[in-house]
Design an enzyme around this catalytic site. Structure first.
Site, mmCIF file in Angstrom:
data_model
loop_
_atom_site.group_PDB
_atom_site.id
_atom_site.type_symbol
_atom_site.label_atom_id
_atom_site.label_comp_id
_atom_site.label_asym_id
_atom_site.label_seq_id
_atom_site.Cartn_x
_atom_site.Cartn_y
_atom_site.Cartn_z
ATOM 1 C CB CYS A 16 -0.923 0.048 1.187
ATOM 2 S SG CYS A 16 -1.502 -1.518 1.533
ATOM 3 C CG ASP A 430 44.988 10.572 1.636
ATOM 4 O OD1 ASP A 430 46.010 11.172 0.693
ATOM 5 O OD2 ASP A 430 44.924 11.114 2.833
ATOM 6 C CG ASP A 621 42.746 12.659 5.758
ATOM 7 O OD1 ASP A 621 42.559 13.279 4.467
ATOM 8 O OD2 ASP A 621 43.554 12.954 6.369
ATOM 9 C CG ASP A 625 41.740 12.994 0.618
ATOM 10 O OD1 ASP A 625 40.729 13.449 1.307
ATOM 11 O OD2 ASP A 625 42.348 12.349 1.114
#
Ligand code: ADP
Ligand code: MG
Length: 723
Positions: A16, A430, A621, A625
């Site tokens: 529904c 990284d 982090d 980046d």
């Protein structure tokens, strides 16, 4: 165009709600609508005001589910916390405040649902007992009395379904599941399958009750997460300590947190020692000791001791609100599979019903046997015509996966995140802050006048948040002076370093590349570590050597990633070749790219993605980046040291900065996907088999009710299995 949300209290029927979602999206004033089963919330993109929209939405909901209450977010909030509206008044449009309303409303809706559920369960139980008693009694009787008792049991089990069917029928809801169930059971009476009719209705009701219960239980698990929201902060002012709502506390204010209380806002400890329970944030059960100078996150529980904390972030920006927001929006990015199932459900029911009608009449008209025989087969079709098992179990599986991950400090944003995480075979990382600690230490200072050089360096680095900068500032404060020298006109150049001042006073702090760019002769440094050269004007002053450590868990984390099917691990770094090579060798990486500028990292990532045949996760982090994070198939942010931009851009956040959690997240995602697939294959398989057997006359209503209810229950149980 704005976004308006409403809470639909008591809406648990998956099929529904899909219809409601679709119909609301078709309203002329609504651009799009998304239903969040687990949050009982309907989000709409609309150009209408709430006053215009609400009645229209209520009308749609009433058409399908008349017992469901539609509440605006404010209504839902006012319900639970009348004082919220009162204290904040009309001027409260702020971010924090509207969130407050949203969370309370969800909470309120769930609480109410829980009491309603309990009452409904009791009533249902009573009905079952009476119904079963009548049925057992009927076994001892014959003829009319037996018939009366069976019909009585049937009505007790199914009167509400019948009522809803009639009501919805008048509203033109022919494919409504109540209608289909009523039709198939009444049909069963006609072909003299009385017992079957009673039990199909009984099992249908049991299955519905079980599904409602499963949804309620999952909603409860969300509420457990919501419980981490702190209600008050003790603000330290000149005339004593005052308890206020956390929204009212500003950055720089000092708050006090007593033993046993939750830390309401992110900050730094000014005074006091304590053990913090951070389980709600990180899933880590070991308490963390904090003292003066420690950074603390909101949502952690102060187990002992009294802390005075300088607030570093507003409530809206604090960890706890970030998490809540993420959880609230977790379902937003629906997976491909979820969308497929919704689309599938839309055609499945009409198709099966049409097939049932054809099956009942066409063969009879062609003289292939008595009508009752074909009607019997058609009824089997009607019983399995609801796609409930799929419509409910698929989002439930995803949600259970997201929940299991978040209990371990891994926040996965939506079913979409699960899908992609499950496929990851290439991990790009990284270096700084991800593979290494990200907390540098100055290990060597090489200059004729060390104090001069350090002073110049500290002045420039004071404005930077780069881990290298923090190390230099700390070293200066520990060895030269507490107060930092001032610098004017500071520019941070990502991937190079820092430049400030003008003319002969222009200071350069950074790597060899920066020196080359500026045409300054510099010392070649052989030692391990990251070198920060310092120059003033055209004069080279010397260098600082800063070193970072490989995280203790990195090697193990990479091993676990490989165990989870990751084929390739690549490191991207802005650091120099030598340092990168050393880290890559120590950890046994497949490849690395060093000396990358921030845009170089994006380019390197795009090149990896170009190959196209793998699913690439990037872990970072957010310092230099965040764009890479957004480019990857799966962006993974280190949550605790990560920047807000990284957490925002990421599909997955590791609350603890522990890379091992990525492997764990992949494991949970793979398992979740497997469960989703199992459910789809199982449910569709059983239904297809029963339809086929039914068409050729090899199935009966008992098998049909198993294909409908039994499969739904098994799929839901499977969805909620431990991850
Ligand atoms: P990583 O990939 O290791 O996280 P970054 O892109 O953050 O590297 O930085 C790349 C390089 O740029 C650093 O290794 C350093 O040499 C230089 N650098 C960046 N910011 C600074 C700064 N604030 N001070 C000195 N050097 C910096
Ligand atoms: Mg970095």
């Amino acid at each position: 165009m704005g976004k308006i949300s409403v809470i639909c209290q008591g809406l648990t029927c998956a099929d529904c709600s899909a219809k409601i979602e679709r119909e609301v999206a078709k309203l002329p004033m609504v651009e799009s609508a998304i239903w969040h089963m687990m949050q009982s919330r309907l989000d709409m993109v609309t150009d209408a005001s709430e006053e215009e929209l609400l009645p229209a939405v209520k009308e749609v909901v009433a058409k399908y589910e008349p017992d469901v209450t539609v509440l605006s977010m404010q209504e839902a909030a006012a319900h639970s916390h009348p004082h919220v509206a009162h204290t904040h008044g009309d001027g409260c449009e702020g971010h924090g405040c509207s969130c407050h309303a949203a969370h309370n409303s969800a909470l309120q809706a769930q609480q109410q649902e829980e009491t309603e559920e309990k009452a409904a369960q009791k009533k249902l139980f009573l009905r079952f007992v009476v119904g079963i008693a009548l049925f057992l009694l009927s076994l001892t009787q014959t003829d009319t009395l037996k018939a009366v008792l069976l019909v009585g049991a049937y009505l007790i089990f199914g009167y509400d379904v019948l009522l809803r069917a009639v009501r919805n029928c008048f509203k033109g809801q022919v494919f409504d599941e109540n209608f289909l169930m009523s039709l198939s059971t009444i049909g069963a009476f006609f072909i003299d399958q009385w017992t079957e009719a009673v039990f199909v209705m009984l099992f249908y009701q049991l299955g519905e009750a079980f599904q409602d219960h499963a949804v309620a239980r999952s909603r409860k698990s969300i509420r457990a997460l919501m419980d981490i929201r702190p209600d008050t902060a003790h603000l330290v002012t000149e005339d004593g300590v005052r308890s206020v709502s956390p929204e009212e506390v500003a950055v720089g204010d000092v708050i006090m947190v007593k033993a046993g209380e939750k830390i309401p806002l992110d900050g730094t400890v000014l005074e006091g020692n304590a053990l913090l329970d951070t389980a709600a944030l990180t899933g880590e059960s070991l308490p963390v000791a904090v003292q003066e100078g420690s950074e603390v996150l909101s949502g952690s529980l102060n187990q002992d001791g009294v802390l005075r904390i300088r607030v570093e972030k507003t409530f809206a920006a604090s960890a706890v609100m970030q998490i809540l927001e993420m959880v609230e929006h977790a379902a937003e990015k629906k997976s491909e599979t979820e969308r497929f199932i919704t689309r599938f459900a839309r055609v499945y029911t009409p198709a099966v019903v049409v097939a049932a009608v054809l099956l009942a009449f066409v063969p009879t008209l062609l003289g292939m046997g008595p009508f009752t025989q074909w009607l019997n087969r058609a009824l089997i079709f009607l019983v399995v015509s609801c796609p409930c098992a799929l419509v409910l179990s698929v989002p439930l599986s995803y949600f259970a996966g997201i929940g299991a991950a978040s209990a371990k400090g891994i926040l996965i944003k939506g079913g979409n995140g699960i899908d992609r995480l499950a496929q990851v075979d290439t991990v790009v990382l990284d270096k700084t802050g991800t593979l290494t600690e990200g907390t540098f230490r100055v290990i060597k200072v090489s200059a004729q006048d060390q104090t001069e050089m350090l002073t110049l360096a500290a002045a420039g680095e004071a404005v930077s948040t780069h881990p290298i900068a923090k190390a230099i500032v700390r070293y200066y404060q520990q060895n030269i002076a507490q107060t930092l020298p001032k610098a004017e006109d500071v520019h941070e150049i990502g991937g190079y370093g820092i430049v400030y001042g003008t003319g002969e006073d222009r200071v350069l702090l950074g790597n060899a590349r920066l020196m080359e760019k500026e045409g300054i002769a510099y010392d070649m440094v052989q030692e391990n570590g990251t070198v920060v050269h310092v120059a003033k004007g055209s004069r080279y002053l010397g260098y600082l050597l800063v070193a970072d450590q490989i995280r203790a868990e990195s090697a193990q984390a990479l091993q676990e990633l490989r165990k989870r099917g990751v084929k390739q691990i690549v490191m991207l770094t802005g650091d120099r070749e030598e340092t990168a090579a050393e880290v890559a060798n120590t950890l046994g990486l497949d490849a690395y790219h060093a000396q990358l500028l921030p845009q170089g990292k994006v380019a390197a990532m795009e090149k990896i993605l170009e190959k196209g045949d793998q699913t690439v996760a990037f872990v970072g982090d957010g310092i230099n980046d965040a764009p890479v994070l957004a480019t990857a198939d799966v962006g993974v942010a280190m949550g605790a040291i990560g920047t807000d931009a990284a957490i925002e851009a990421a599909d997955v956040v590791l609350m603890q900065d522990d890379l091992r959690k990525l492997a764990e997240g992949i494991r949970i995602s793979v398992k979740t996907k497997r469960i989703v697939h199992q459910n789809i294959v199982f449910a569709l398989g059983v239904k297809a088999a029963v339809l086929l057997l039914g068409a050729v006359g090899l199935a009966n209503l008992w098998l049909a009710v198993f294909a409908d209810v039994g499969v739904a229950v098994l799929a839901v149980l499977n969805a909620m299995r431990k991850k």
